[in-house]
Write a protein that holds these residues in place. Structure first.
Motif, PDB file in Angstrom:
ATOM      1  N   ILE A  43     -39.996  23.884 -66.225  1.00 50.48           N
ATOM      2  CA  ILE A  43     -40.839  23.355 -67.296  1.00 50.48           C
ATOM      3  C   ILE A  43     -42.048  22.626 -66.714  1.00 50.48           C
ATOM      4  N   ILE A  44     -41.803  21.766 -65.730  1.00 49.71           N
ATOM      5  CA  ILE A  44     -42.924  21.081 -65.089  1.00 49.71           C
ATOM      6  C   ILE A  44     -43.286  21.864 -63.837  1.00 49.71           C
ATOM      7  N   PRO A  45     -44.485  22.440 -63.826  1.00 52.84           N
ATOM      8  CA  PRO A  45     -44.807  23.321 -62.698  1.00 52.84           C
ATOM      9  C   PRO A  45     -45.092  22.557 -61.395  1.00 52.84           C
ATOM     10  N   PHE A  46     -44.974  23.331 -60.268  1.00 61.16           N
ATOM     11  CA  PHE A  46     -45.408  22.915 -58.940  1.00 61.16           C
ATOM     12  C   PHE A  46     -44.569  21.802 -58.322  1.00 61.16           C
ATOM     13  N   GLY A  47     -43.343  21.581 -58.878  1.00 62.57           N
ATOM     14  CA  GLY A  47     -42.512  20.525 -58.297  1.00 62.57           C
ATOM     15  C   GLY A  47     -41.296  21.046 -57.558  1.00 62.57           C
ATOM     16  N   SER A  48     -41.180  22.376 -57.438  1.00 66.58           N
ATOM     17  CA  SER A  48     -39.947  22.917 -56.853  1.00 66.58           C
ATOM     18  C   SER A  48     -39.985  22.841 -55.333  1.00 66.58           C
ATOM     19  N   ARG A  49     -38.777  22.905 -54.762  1.00 67.30           N
ATOM     20  CA  ARG A  49     -38.679  22.885 -53.299  1.00 67.30           C
ATOM     21  C   ARG A  49     -39.136  24.202 -52.718  1.00 67.30           C
ATOM     22  N   PHE A  50     -38.700  25.277 -53.381  1.00 64.06           N
ATOM     23  CA  PHE A  50     -38.942  26.625 -52.889  1.00 64.06           C
ATOM     24  C   PHE A  50     -40.274  27.109 -53.433  1.00 64.06           C
ATOM     25  N   ARG A  51     -41.214  27.401 -52.526  1.00 65.77           N
ATOM     26  CA  ARG A  51     -42.516  27.953 -52.903  1.00 65.77           C
ATOM     27  C   ARG A  51     -43.097  27.308 -54.168  1.00 65.77           C
ATOM     28  N   LEU A 102     -45.978  26.469 -55.380  1.00 63.39           N
ATOM     29  CA  LEU A 102     -47.122  27.045 -56.089  1.00 63.39           C
ATOM     30  C   LEU A 102     -46.702  28.248 -56.921  1.00 63.39           C
ATOM     31  N   TRP A 103     -46.010  29.197 -56.294  1.00 70.61           N
ATOM     32  CA  TRP A 103     -45.697  30.450 -56.973  1.00 70.61           C
ATOM     33  C   TRP A 103     -44.655  30.259 -58.054  1.00 70.61           C
ATOM     34  N   VAL A 104     -43.649  29.439 -57.757  1.00 68.23           N
ATOM     35  CA  VAL A 104     -42.651  29.149 -58.794  1.00 68.23           C
ATOM     36  C   VAL A 104     -43.309  28.358 -59.920  1.00 68.23           C
ATOM     37  N   GLY A 105     -44.222  27.450 -59.537  1.00 66.03           N
ATOM     38  CA  GLY A 105     -44.931  26.653 -60.533  1.00 66.03           C
ATOM     39  C   GLY A 105     -45.728  27.502 -61.504  1.00 66.03           C
ATOM     40  N   LEU A 106     -46.334  28.561 -60.991  1.00 63.49           N
ATOM     41  CA  LEU A 106     -47.072  29.462 -61.887  1.00 63.49           C
ATOM     42  C   LEU A 106     -46.131  30.067 -62.920  1.00 63.49           C
ATOM     43  N   GLY A 107     -44.920  30.347 -62.472  1.00 59.93           N
ATOM     44  CA  GLY A 107     -43.927  30.871 -63.412  1.00 59.93           C
ATOM     45  C   GLY A 107     -43.593  29.847 -64.485  1.00 59.93           C
ATOM     46  N   ALA A 108     -43.459  28.589 -64.051  1.00 61.29           N
ATOM     47  CA  ALA A 108     -43.176  27.536 -65.029  1.00 61.29           C
ATOM     48  C   ALA A 108     -44.327  27.398 -66.010  1.00 61.29           C
ATOM     49  N   ALA A 109     -45.543  27.474 -65.497  1.00 62.44           N
ATOM     50  CA  ALA A 109     -46.717  27.385 -66.372  1.00 62.44           C
ATOM     51  C   ALA A 109     -46.705  28.520 -67.390  1.00 62.44           C
ATOM     52  N   ALA A 110     -46.403  29.711 -66.906  1.00 65.84           N
ATOM     53  CA  ALA A 110     -46.334  30.854 -67.820  1.00 65.84           C
ATOM     54  C   ALA A 110     -45.259  30.623 -68.868  1.00 65.84           C
ATOM     55  N   PHE A 111     -44.131  30.085 -68.432  1.00 65.69           N
ATOM     56  CA  PHE A 111     -43.038  29.828 -69.366  1.00 65.69           C
ATOM     57  C   PHE A 111     -43.449  28.808 -70.420  1.00 65.69           C
ATOM     58  N   ASP A 112     -44.132  27.754 -70.005  1.00 69.80           N
ATOM     59  CA  ASP A 112     -44.606  26.763 -70.970  1.00 69.80           C
ATOM     60  C   ASP A 112     -45.488  27.411 -72.019  1.00 69.80           C
ATOM     61  N   LEU A 113     -46.389  28.247 -71.562  1.00 66.11           N
ATOM     62  CA  LEU A 113     -47.293  28.915 -72.505  1.00 66.11           C
ATOM     63  C   LEU A 113     -46.504  29.833 -73.432  1.00 66.11           C
ATOM     64  N   ILE A 114     -45.526  30.512 -72.874  1.00 65.88           N
ATOM     65  CA  ILE A 114     -44.738  31.422 -73.705  1.00 65.88           C
ATOM     66  C   ILE A 114     -44.007  30.644 -74.797  1.00 65.88           C
ATOM     67  N   VAL A 115     -43.462  29.496 -74.445  1.00 64.91           N
ATOM     68  CA  VAL A 115     -42.784  28.680 -75.460  1.00 64.91           C
ATOM     69  C   VAL A 115     -43.765  28.308 -76.570  1.00 64.91           C
ATOM     70  N   ALA A 116     -44.966  27.879 -76.170  1.00 66.49           N
ATOM     71  CA  ALA A 116     -45.974  27.513 -77.175  1.00 66.49           C
ATOM     72  C   ALA A 116     -46.335  28.720 -78.031  1.00 66.49           C
ATOM     73  N   LEU A 117     -46.498  29.857 -77.395  1.00 62.99           N
ATOM     74  CA  LEU A 117     -46.858  31.075 -78.136  1.00 62.99           C
ATOM     75  C   LEU A 117     -45.772  31.435 -79.144  1.00 62.99           C
ATOM     76  N   ILE A 118     -44.537  31.422 -78.704  1.00 62.45           N
ATOM     77  CA  ILE A 118     -43.437  31.825 -79.584  1.00 62.45           C
ATOM     78  C   ILE A 118     -43.280  30.826 -80.728  1.00 62.45           C
ATOM     79  N   VAL A 119     -43.294  29.543 -80.400  1.00 63.11           N
ATOM     80  CA  VAL A 119     -43.070  28.542 -81.447  1.00 63.11           C
ATOM     81  C   VAL A 119     -44.186  28.590 -82.494  1.00 63.11           C
ATOM     82  N   THR A 120     -45.444  28.630 -82.033  1.00 65.15           N
ATOM     83  CA  THR A 120     -46.536  28.670 -83.013  1.00 65.15           C
ATOM     84  C   THR A 120     -46.502  29.958 -83.813  1.00 65.15           C
ATOM     85  N   SER A 121     -46.053  31.054 -83.206  1.00 68.38           N
ATOM     86  CA  SER A 121     -46.000  32.312 -83.941  1.00 68.38           C
ATOM     87  C   SER A 121     -44.891  32.326 -84.977  1.00 68.38           C
ATOM     88  N   LEU A 122     -43.749  31.744 -84.633  1.00 69.97           N
ATOM     89  CA  LEU A 122     -42.659  31.677 -85.611  1.00 69.97           C
ATOM     90  C   LEU A 122     -43.048  30.768 -86.772  1.00 69.97           C
TER      91      LEU A 122
END
Lengths: 213, 431, 79
Positions: free
Chosen positions: A85-93, A95-115
């Protein structure tokens, strides 16, 4: 199953669902762009394009959920729940894992606002939906950077496939005649006879009242 | 033998808004000398007075004022009150006359309306081309005399046809562009910045100011039982003294035209109700009375009192076609049927004027008109269609002439004003 | 005068659900006409033509779907 086998199973499932999620997200973005254009697809009337787009996005977020859960549960991944949920704080990579978290945050916003589209209103829904154009690149980069299969040939072809699909869709999105219904929304042209200057009196001139037209 | 002073009094009695003279009453002293001071009325009193007097709106729709006051008063939230002096109709000058000659009556009415709905924010939405600083000075004088319980803010209305539409007013005052909005929820529930809003034409407010002083019975002495009181008319065209006149509801149209000096030539037609109104043929116009009930059977309504007399030198078809082009230009551009239909109607009407008119073109005109009726956020398409239909009805003889390549026009002067401003040029102050 | 404002007032003359269109939002994309062809046709320019805005009971579910799928939230169902 032994603990080691479970670990491997979680890891495999995590990776597999990650790949499937990216495939689905690419399809969702492409379908979203088709929806925006106002055009149907062969065999899919306009409403169906929209419905499939929504269904695919719910499917994508389901696979994404499994992807996050399995990888967080896997002890070897060193992933905490918060890292999704909070990007760029993981032990493993981070930056790259953080981008995934950022994408996930956006996806949650997209889904919730769409519903809750009807509650939230058009303007807010549209503003959030624009972030889909950031969400997909984040997801893509996350896969390239943190995916441990990134070098495998099948993965490379898969990533190229997703990339090309998105690239073509984005390119179409910014092209000239993208919007199918542009003309009717712009309106019929008013004949030039009515837009030329014509000699016309004003009510002010007629009634002797100064000040107005 | 009526003495000169008595004649003025009689005239004043018949025309309470204009009164004995058409001079401007800008100073507070002049206003109070003429009309006396405004009595203090409770909110309930104001609504009751409006109800008993049967005061209806003078912006064109003719809706009973007391119902609007009641609806706003009952809605939750701090109400907003707006005096609508946008007067986007080019052939109308009555609101402009009121704001430059009887501003105190309008401002009195605004205070009464605010009292009735418990409104805390009061606006005077006036056409930007008016002397707005003069209005501000008038308001300042009232403030110094501590006449008003609520301060009034003057807001410039864009000079466009639809700027005065109720939801356009609300939209502009909410910080957006002055264009119509979807009508749900209604403005009396959620208007300016989401608050219950009363939008009332300035003439209605002026009448309210007089009713508060003289009582509902006094108001009912003139006019009809469904539409009591007087109304202002802007009479232009082939008349000797074009200008703003006052007459009771239900007066004969011929008398209203006489108040403006009478027709200067044989009349081909009379336009009543403005560009969303209807043309009347000469024989209908000769018999007509200006009230909603009397004009409904001939497909017309008094609207906001615009009367244009079309003399024998002009061509009704050309005038109407030009107005249709104007109406197409003045569309907000938000709604598909209107945005596409009105230019098509203008184009077809132009074809009728310039080329050989044929039955197919007229049929197509009727078809497109039927297609756009009641399909829009406001009544711009509906009103334009009514205007078009009346033109096709009243000028069918002219249509025949044009079909044979001729025209009855003997002058190049336009009769109906069609200013060039397009609402699509309106500055967007952020939505 | 400028276009008449919609008459304010409470009276709901219709019972049952009715369709309404926010014309300032409608782009004429036609998804509603696809889902509810019995009630919604399209005009010369593609915008929805609703002959009668009352929704019969057997079409209510489709009307709700049409409202849900409208890309600009222009179609509304009033009860």
């Amino acid at each position: 199953m032994t603990p080691a086998q479970i670990d491997t199973a979680l890891w495999d499932l995590g990776r597999a669902t990650g790949v499937i999620s990216l495939a689905l997200l690419t399809a969702v973005v492409a379908l979203g762009i088709v929806t925006r254009s106002g055009r149907p697809l062969p065999g899919l009337p306009r409403f169906a394009v929209s419905v499939v787009h929504r269904a695919a996005s719910l499917l994508a977020v389901t696979f994404l959920g499994v992807h996050i859960i399995t990888l967080t549960l896997d002890p070897q991944s060193q992933l905490r729940w918060i890292d999704s949920i909070i990007p760029f704080g993981s032990r493993f990579r981070p930056l790259w894992v953080g981008l995934g978290a950022a994408a996930f945050d956006l996806i949650v916003a997209l889904i919730v606002t769409s519903l809750l589209r009807h509650r939230v209103g058009r303007r807010i829904w549209r503003a959030i939906h624009w972030t889909a154009y950031a969400m997909w690149p984040f997801a893509m980069l996350h896969t390239v950077g943190s995916g441990t299969d990134a070098r495998a040939p099948w993965m490379v072809w898969f990533l190229i496939g997703c990339g090309v699909t998105a690239f073509v869709a984005f390119g179409w999105r910014i092209s000239d005649r993208f919007i199918d219904y542009a003309e009717r929304v712009a309106g019929t042209r008013i004949p030039s006879a009515f837009t030329r200057a014509d000699r016309t009196v004003t009510v002010g001139q007629l009634t002797g009242m100064r000040g107005q037209r | 033998m009526i003495a000169a002073e008595d004649r003025f009094k009689t005239a004043a009695a018949a025309t309470p808004l204009i009164g004995g003279s058409t001079a401007a009453q800008l100073s507070l002293d002049a206003h109070l000398a003429e009309h006396g001071s405004l009595p203090t009325l409770s909110a309930r009193d104001v609504v009751q007075f409006a109800k008993w007097a049967g005061l209806t709106g003078h912006g064109g729709a003719g809706f009973p004022l007391w119902r609007k006051l009641d609806a706003v008063a009952r809605s939750r939230g701090r109400a907003v009150v707006v005096g609508n002096g946008a007067e986007g109709e080019p052939a109308s000058g009555k609101d402009q006359w009121l704001l430059t000659h009887r501003p105190h009556l309008v401002l009195d009415g605004l205070q009464l309306a605010a009292q009735a709905v418990g409104g805390s924010d009061v606006f005077l939405y006036a056409n930007e081309l008016l002397p707005l600083r003069q209005l501000s000075r008038v308001i300042a004088e009232r403030d110094r005399a501590q006449m008003d319980s609520r301060s009034v803010e003057v807001v410039a209305a864009p000079d466009a046809f639809i700027s005065g539409e109720e939801s356009s007013v609300v939209s502009h005052l909410s910080g957006a562009v002055a264009l119509p909005r979807f009508k749900q929820p209604p403005v009396f529930e959620r208007g300016v910045r989401g608050r219950p809003t009363l939008v009332s034409n300035v003439e209605t407010l002026a009448h309210l100011a007089l009713i508060a002083r003289h009582g509902p019975d006094w108001f009912r002495r003139r006019g009809t039982s469904e539409q009591p009181g007087t109304m202002l008319f802007t009479v232009t065209g082939a008349v000797a003294n074009p200008g703003v006149v006052e007459a009771p509801h239900g007066a004969r149209l011929a008398d209203v035209i006489d108040l403006a000096g009478g027709a200067t030539s044989r009349l081909q037609a009379v336009l009543i109700g403005g560009y969303h109104g209807a043309w009347l043929s000469p024989d209908v116009a000769a018999r007509a009375r200006v009230s909603a009930a009397d004009l409904a059977p001939v497909g017309a309504s008094p609207g906001a009192g615009v009367v244009v007399a079309l003399g024998e030198h002009a061509c009704g078809l050309m005038e109407s076609s030009r107005v249709l082009g104007y109406l197409a230009r003045e569309a907000a551009g938000q709604c598909g049927p209107c945005l596409n239909g009105l230019p098509r109607i203008a184009e077809l009407s132009h074809a009728l004027v310039t080329r050989a008119a044929n039955p197919a073109a007229v049929a197509e005109l009727h078809r497109v008109a039927g297609l756009i009726e009641r399909r829009g956020a406001c009544h711009h398409p509906d009103g334009s269609v009514r205007f078009l239909r009346s033109a096709l009805r009243v000028f069918c003889a002219e249509l025949e002439l044009h079909h044979r390549g001729r025209c009855s026009r003997t002058t190049d002067d336009a009769v109906l004003p069609t200013p060039r401003r397009s609402v699509r040029d309106l500055p967007r102050t952020g939505s | 005068m400028s276009p008449k404002s919609t008459k304010t007032g409470p009276s709901a003359r219709r019972t049952g659900p009715t369709l309404a269109i926010d014309w300032t939002a409608c782009d004429g994309r036609g998804l509603c006409a696809e889902l509810l062809p019995e009630l919604i046709k399209r005009d010369d320019w593609g915008f929805p033509l609703i002959a009668d805005d009352a929704v019969p009971a057997h079409l209510l579910a489709f009307a709700e779907r049409a409202v849900d799928v409208c890309p600009t939230l222009a179609l509304r169902l009033g009860r």
